[in-house]
Design an enzyme around this catalytic site. Sequence first.
Site, PDB file in Angstrom:
ATOM      1  N   HIS A  72      73.646  26.278   5.494  1.00 53.43           N
ATOM      2  CA  HIS A  72      74.570  25.717   6.498  1.00 53.43           C
ATOM      3  C   HIS A  72      74.465  26.495   7.795  1.00 53.43           C
ATOM      4  CE1 HIS A  72      77.348  23.076   4.034  1.00 53.43           C
ATOM      5  NE2 HIS A  72      76.448  23.505   3.177  1.00 53.43           N
ATOM      6  N   TYR A 200      87.629  24.241   7.439  1.00 54.41           N
ATOM      7  CA  TYR A 200      88.804  25.075   7.188  1.00 54.41           C
ATOM      8  C   TYR A 200      89.920  24.526   8.057  1.00 54.41           C
ATOM      9  CZ  TYR A 200      85.843  28.784   5.114  1.00 54.41           C
ATOM     10  OH  TYR A 200      84.988  29.510   4.323  1.00 54.41           O
ATOM     11  N   PRO A 292      90.015  34.298  -0.887  1.00 50.21           N
ATOM     12  CA  PRO A 292      88.782  33.520  -0.756  1.00 50.21           C
ATOM     13  C   PRO A 292      88.532  32.980   0.647  1.00 50.21           C
ATOM     14  CG  PRO A 292      90.460  32.261  -1.916  1.00 50.21           C
ATOM     15  CD  PRO A 292      91.012  33.630  -1.742  1.00 50.21           C
ATOM     16  N   LYS A 296      84.077  36.017   0.907  1.00 50.19           N
ATOM     17  CA  LYS A 296      83.397  37.319   0.855  1.00 50.19           C
ATOM     18  C   LYS A 296      83.301  37.936  -0.545  1.00 50.19           C
ATOM     19  CE  LYS A 296      82.478  37.817   5.214  1.00 50.19           C
ATOM     20  NZ  LYS A 296      81.265  37.110   5.550  1.00 50.19           N
ATOM     21  N   TYR A 384      81.522  36.016   9.735  1.00 46.73           N
ATOM     22  CA  TYR A 384      81.440  35.033   8.652  1.00 46.73           C
ATOM     23  C   TYR A 384      80.076  35.072   7.969  1.00 46.73           C
ATOM     24  CZ  TYR A 384      82.221  30.826   5.948  1.00 46.73           C
ATOM     25  OH  TYR A 384      82.371  29.949   4.896  1.00 46.73           O
TER      26      TYR A 384
HETATM   27  C1  PHB Z   1      84.164  27.325  -2.223  1.00 49.62           C
HETATM   28  O1  PHB Z   1      83.271  26.470  -2.022  1.00 49.62           O
HETATM   29  O2  PHB Z   1      84.665  27.481  -3.361  1.00 49.62           O
HETATM   30  C2  PHB Z   1      84.628  28.132  -1.093  1.00 49.62           C
HETATM   31  C3  PHB Z   1      83.996  28.037   0.131  1.00 49.62           C
HETATM   32  C4  PHB Z   1      84.442  28.782   1.193  1.00 49.62           C
HETATM   33  C5  PHB Z   1      85.521  29.630   1.028  1.00 49.62           C
HETATM   34  C6  PHB Z   1      86.145  29.746  -0.209  1.00 49.62           C
HETATM   35  C7  PHB Z   1      85.704  29.002  -1.277  1.00 49.62           C
HETATM   36  O3  PHB Z   1      85.961  30.361   2.074  1.00 49.62           O
END
Ligand code: PHB
Length: 390
Positions: A72, A200, A292, A296, A384
């Site tokens: 990505h 997000y 999450p 990380k 990130y």
């Molecule tokens: C996930 O795909 O489970 C996932 C992706 C990004 C995050 C947290 C979890 O920040």
Amino acid sequence: MQTQVVIVGAGPAGMLLSRLLDRADIDHVVLERRTREYVLGRIRAGILEWSAVDVIRSAGVGARMDREGDAHDRLNISWGGKRLLPIELAELSGRRVMAYGQTELQHDLYEAADAAGTTLLFEAADVALHDVTSDSPSVTFRHNGADERIDCQFIAGCDGYHGVSRATIPDGIRQEFERVYPFGWLGILSKTPPLPHLVYSNHERGFALCSTRNPMLSRYYVQCPLDDTTDDWSDDRFWTELFARIPAEVSDRIQTGPSIEKSIAPLRSFVAEPMRHGSLFLAGDAAHIVPPTGAKGLNLAVSDVHLLSLALITHFRDGNSAGLDRYSDQALARVWNAVRFSWSMTTLLHRFPDTTGFDQRIQERELEYLAGSVAARTSFAEQYVGLRFS
Ligand code: PHB
Ligand code: APR
């Protein structure tokens, strides 16, 4: 039994360390409390920093990740139910991230261990570490009804947050730092095509995240109260709530379907210092937990075992222990960077129970600042995608 390194825990940290030691011909044994099926059944995160991708490749377990993973170069942040801001990770930081489920990586690690003939014992009960401040520690456990003991030179505590290794470091030496967040994430997996980029979302109703596993598997999350249970959340309620928290231009492109997995996870930040005590070295969730939000957790496990493997290899090859002596400080510097970033993303994007109109406006202003400033987006992107190993 006798070996050079005992690895406690066969999650991603323990198994990746096993691969890296195997390639350097360092003899080791891996002990896991659960069954293989149990570990493979856990649904966990799915975003790898490029440094982690490189370590996984160097461990010889990157082939399927490279074939099936999805690189990505962008993610999106939304707020207010309307604003949608692309963050061009690759353009701003020169690096991308790889979407590849931890469950898949775990599978690849077990297959590689099988092929290499690694001694990997599942259902090892009552694991206990002894004499860790000496240079001849040992590990005792029960396996197949028998009491076992392994003498070794080093122990890698890769046994996660609920493991025994961290507790082996005496209270007077171990310091713990913690922040518990007053909400959880309700996550579902659905056999539907994911969006092309992660979204997000900050919303008055709470945080939401649209993520991916593979071309026919999507992962979605909504922030929920900690005392909710999955029984409170029918699939209909989940999709309705998710759609209420993201802009219509995003929800219009989401294909809904029945959930094939649903779970609620609490959010916490936790760090234990130091990460070394004598012959014992902690790595991964055994030493630290991050919420999450910054993706990380798995990446820190990878960077810990990368540093630890280099230190062990130099020790066994050259008799030089400088890397082992530096390990705790080096690993913790990286850990605290990720802890800070995960905390700041969590704070920026969630609704806290005591959030006021003031707090909401501060969050939205920070997001507008991100939208208006290349410098702010560059800083976000750099964190990130993750720092390079120095
Ligand atoms: C996930 O795909 O489970 C996932 C992706 C990004 C995050 C947290 C979890 O920040
Ligand atoms: N004896 C042996 N094994 C144990 C013991 C014990 N006493 N206690 C725990 N374990 C095992 C667990 O069953 C688990 O399989 O240690 C393993 C630890 O694995 P994880 O919890 O997955 O931790 P880690 O390998 O550090 O992985 C890092 O990244 O995405 C994040 O939190 C997520 O699991 C992920 C982590």
